[in-house]
Design an enzyme around this catalytic site. Structure first.
Site, short mmCIF file in Angstrom:
data_model
loop_
_atom_site.label_atom_id
_atom_site.label_comp_id
_atom_site.label_asym_id
_atom_site.label_seq_id
_atom_site.Cartn_x
_atom_site.Cartn_y
_atom_site.Cartn_z
CB SER A 1 -1.24 -0.20 0.92
OG SER A 1 -0.18 -0.33 2.39
CE LYS B 1 -2.87 1.51 4.81
NZ LYS B 1 -3.02 1.15 4.07
#
Length: 796
Positions: free
Chosen positions: A650, A693
């Site tokens: 990611s 996140k």
């Protein structure tokens, strides 16, 4: 130009409406939402009667696997026939091998009561039967016949002795001879005064009489044997005559149960010896208390009811064994200490879960079955053979602790193993017999589609569980908040999480916290309170990391510009908590041909998927920028202040943007944080943990002060995963924070660098002054420098 990439407030969270009010009792509801595939497989496997169609229920804990199995079986098993009952009884010929008795369903304890009643009747009958006038008359007649024979023989000896002037005296069974003078027997002193001739004559007569006595009593042993045999026959006839009416009713009651009739015949036969040994009035060595006599008969004759379906529990058994060690599953034999020696008998045999579930269904935890010694192999052996054998598994190790070998019992059971995916695939790969015995897979989904029916069922389930657990009623707003929380757990606006236990725990916690405040109902505020309290309990590490960022220990900038630095986003799973945190990614570039070096990989902190993401960068740079000259570059990429293993791709988008910033010497606005993976063609791909996140970076920005220029960049394919907290949504709505969703690298570069990325034209050229134009120019410059160095080396 990039305003269309900014997500509106409506995209940050799911808006849900409930159709009307939700009742606390859901009709025809099994406590499971949306697991149609698993339920269909379970119904098929349970209905399938052929051997080998046992069931493996596969799924994560907390998805309602055990609840669905238990709920379905509780109703299905009631419609099935009740299984047979089994008992163990003594094997009178070989006590080490107890005999199994098969009884009709529900008759086990009745049979035990009948035998107990028989024992009481025997104690009431004996020894009283030997005190009856009839028995005493027959006994007296037998003894009279013996005495008559004996007395007749002694009379012959007495007559002969009188002819010899010798007196015969009988003292019990002892016979003595004495001399007679003047019709009077002499004592020993008088006998010594007789002349020697008379004494010698007496001795001679005595020898003759003793010899004659021996002759007439030659058949005395035979007479005694006849007496004993006649007495034994009389006792046996009396016992049989007294027992016959006691067994008549039992034989009539159980005439259609072969095992019971056989056992009753053996008991009747063996009782004769027991009565003769212990219940005869004249033969007991010591008087026995009635309680001791009764206990002795119980230990010898009362059946050990192993399993018996009660009449009030109709249907087949459905048993869940929470602790399936070998003894709990297959049964065990207990021992008692008798003067320091361990002894046992058939009444010390204890049933296991297989006995209790025989004729029905047994639910087991797959992980425990595989963990406990001998259980898995023993279970397969029992299912394959179709019988339950009670034995000590330690005998195979040379530790023999068993003294009984009970007769095996036929086994007919449907086993349902409940376990996770890893265990299922492990068994499928390593155990060749697994697929033959567990042919049905009930696969539980990790998530549930958010259809109107499933939403309604979910709300009904929450309300019913709150009602059943004694919690306060849930309001519509509370139900909506629970549905939002479930979607967040599923990380998808269109899915509910299959881990319903998490929401049930939140209800219990909200009930407690609401009760402390005096709330009469569980509303949205109580659910929010429970969620925030749970986050606070598990938030020590996330708070510590945030403090270190604010103090400057962990270097993360949220404003200003920097070359070769970008804020990436990570997710940390520690214990029961999951939280996001920003991480600085840096890149440096210099001439050379070493390629892109992943520092994490070089020091063996980068896991395979992370290393793959970095390697893709080379493919993308070569494809987009180095079509007209060789790619020659030396670059290093690192995730700063990372001291543990890193996995996942990611960060590959952030790493590429950071690399291009360093390559073109163009600064990146540090108010941005980004996440996303890329492929070799620059397409941005979805990642996991997007909510955590975003919230991790938002908390840092909020702690430092929101400026309106801070934002998070995410893949556009992650828009459906957004279920953000209210404080983030409020900040976006007020224009103090932003979230951008992108589809390719060029969009990310334009946002981060504040310049047009530039699209390639038909000739393969980028617009002059664009970011991509600068990348090509810089790579071409480095390539030419490298070539010049190579030529100088060759010349030298």
């Amino acid at each position: 130009m990039l305003a269309h990439l900014k997500l509106p407030v409506t995209a940050l969270k799911l808006a849900i409406d409930l159709p009307g009010s939700i009742p606390t009792e859901a009709k025809h509801h099994n406590g499971i939402v949306g697991q149609n595939r698993a339920q269909s497989a379970l119904e098929f496997g349970i209905a399938m009667k052929a051997p080998g169609y046992n069931i493996f229920v596969m799924g994560d804990p907390g998805t309602g696997r055990l609840s669905m199995v238990s709920h379905y079986l509780s109703s299905y098993a009631e419609q099935q026939e009740s299984p047979l009952s089994y008992a163990y009884v003594d094997n009178f010929e070989n006590p080490r091998e107890p005999v199994a008795v098969e009884l009709p369903s529900g008759e086990g304890h009745n049979f035990s009561k009948d035998i107990e009643k028989l024992i009481d009747n025997v104690l009431a009958t004996f020894p009283a039967a030997f005190e009856s006038p009839s028995y005493q008359q027959k006994k007296t007649a037998i003894e009279r016949r013996f005495n008559q024979r004996y007395n007749a023989a002694i009379d012959l000896v007495d007559a002969k002795a009188r002819e010899m002037s010798v007196a015969l005296y009988r003292d019990s069974d002892t016979i003595t001879f004495l001399p007679i003078r003047n019709d009077k027997a002499l004592d020993e002193e008088q006998f010594t005064l007789l002349p020697q001739a008379e004494r010698d004559a007496f001795h001679q007569h005595t020898e003759e009489l003793e010899e004659f006595l021996g002759d007439v009593l030659l058949e005395l042993p035979q007479w005694r044997r006849t007496l004993v045999e006649e007495m034994r026959q009389l006792d046996n006839d009396t016992i049989k005559q007294a027992l016959e009416p006691l067994f008549l009713e039992l034989n009539d009651k159980y005439q259609n149960v072969d095992d019971v009739i056989t056992y009753l015949a053996e008991v009747e036969k063996n009782l004769s010896n027991t009565i003769s040994d212990f219940l005869m009035p004249s033969r007991s060595q010591e008087p026995r208390e009635s309680i001791a006599k009764r206990q002795m008969l119980i230990e010898q004759y009362l059946p050990n009811i192993l399993v018996d379906c009660k009449h009030d529990n109709n249907g087949a058994p459905a048993v869940y064994e929470p602790h399936p060690i070998y003894q709990n599953l297959f049964g065990r034999i207990e021992y008692i200490s008798d003067q320091g020696t361990l002894v046992t008998n058939y009444r010390r045999i204890c049933p296991g879960s297989l006995h209790r579930a025989n004729g029905g269904y047994l639910i087991l935890d797959a992980e425990k079955v595989l963990t406990y010694p001998f259980v898995w192999e023993g279970l397969k052996r029992a299912l394959k053979a179709g019988k339950i054998e009670i034995e000590s598994p330690f005998s195979e190790l040379g530790i023999n602790t068993i003294t009984l070998k009970p007769e095996v019992i036929p086994l007919n059971v449907k086993v349902i193993l409940v376990g996770d995916r890893d265990i299922y695939y492990l068994l499928e790969e390593l155990d060749s017999e697994f697929n033959e015995m567990f042919r049905v897979l009930a696969d539980f989904d990790d998530h549930i589609k958010r259809t109107p029916d499933n939403v309604t069922q979910f709300a009904q389930l929450m309300s019913r569980q709150a009602h059943d657990s004694g919690a306060k009623p849930l309001t519509q707003a509370a139900l909506l908040r629970l549905i939002e929380h479930s979607c967040r757990l599923a990380e998808n606006q269109q899915h509910l999480s299959a881990h319903v236990n998490n929401c049930l725990e939140i209800i219990a916690e909200a009930n407690l916290l609401g009760g402390q405040k005096g709330a009469e109902r569980i509303d949205k505020a109580e659910i929010e309170l429970a969620l925030s309290a749970r986050e606070q309990r598990n938030g020590r590490i996330s708070e510590l990391i945030l403090e270190e960022m604010l103090e400057g220990t962990i270097l993360i900038d949220t404003d200003g510009e920097a070359i070769g630095k970008v804020n990436g986003l990570t997710v940390m799973d520690i214990g029961g908590s999951s939280f996001g945190a920003p991480a600085r990614i840096t890149a440096t570039v210099h001439p050379g041909s070493r390629g892109i070096v992943d520092i994490e990989r070089e020091v063996e902190l980068g896991q395979p998927i992370h290393s793959k993401g970095v390697m893709i960068l080379t493919g993308y740079i070569g494809h987009c920028y180095a079509q007209q000259f060789p790619l020659a570059i030396s670059a290093s990429i690192a995730m700063e202040q990372s001291y543990g293993h890193i996995d996942g791709d990611s960060a590959s988008l952030a790493e590429l943007c950071c690399l291009i910033s360093a390559l073109t010497r163009t600064p990146i606005w540090q108010g941005f944080a980004m996440t996303g993976s890329i492929n070799q063609y620059g397409e941005v791909q979805a990642i996991g943990g997007v909510n955590e996140k975003i919230e991790g970076f938002f908390e840092l920005c909020a702690a430092r002060g929101l400026t309106g220029r801070q934002a998070v960049i995410i893949p556009a394919s992650n828009k459906r995963n957004l279920m953000l907290k209210k404080e983030v949504i409020d900040a976006v709505e007020q224009g103090r924070f932003a979230i951008y969703a992108i589809t390719n690298v060029d969009e990310a570069l334009s946002l981060l660098l504040g310049q047009e990325a530039g699209a390639m034209n038909a000739e393969g050229q980028y617009p002059e002054g664009s970011i991509n134009f600068k990348v090509v120019a810089r790579l071409k410059e480095i390539s030419e420098m490298t070539q010049d160095d190579d030529k100088e080396t060759e010349t030298g």
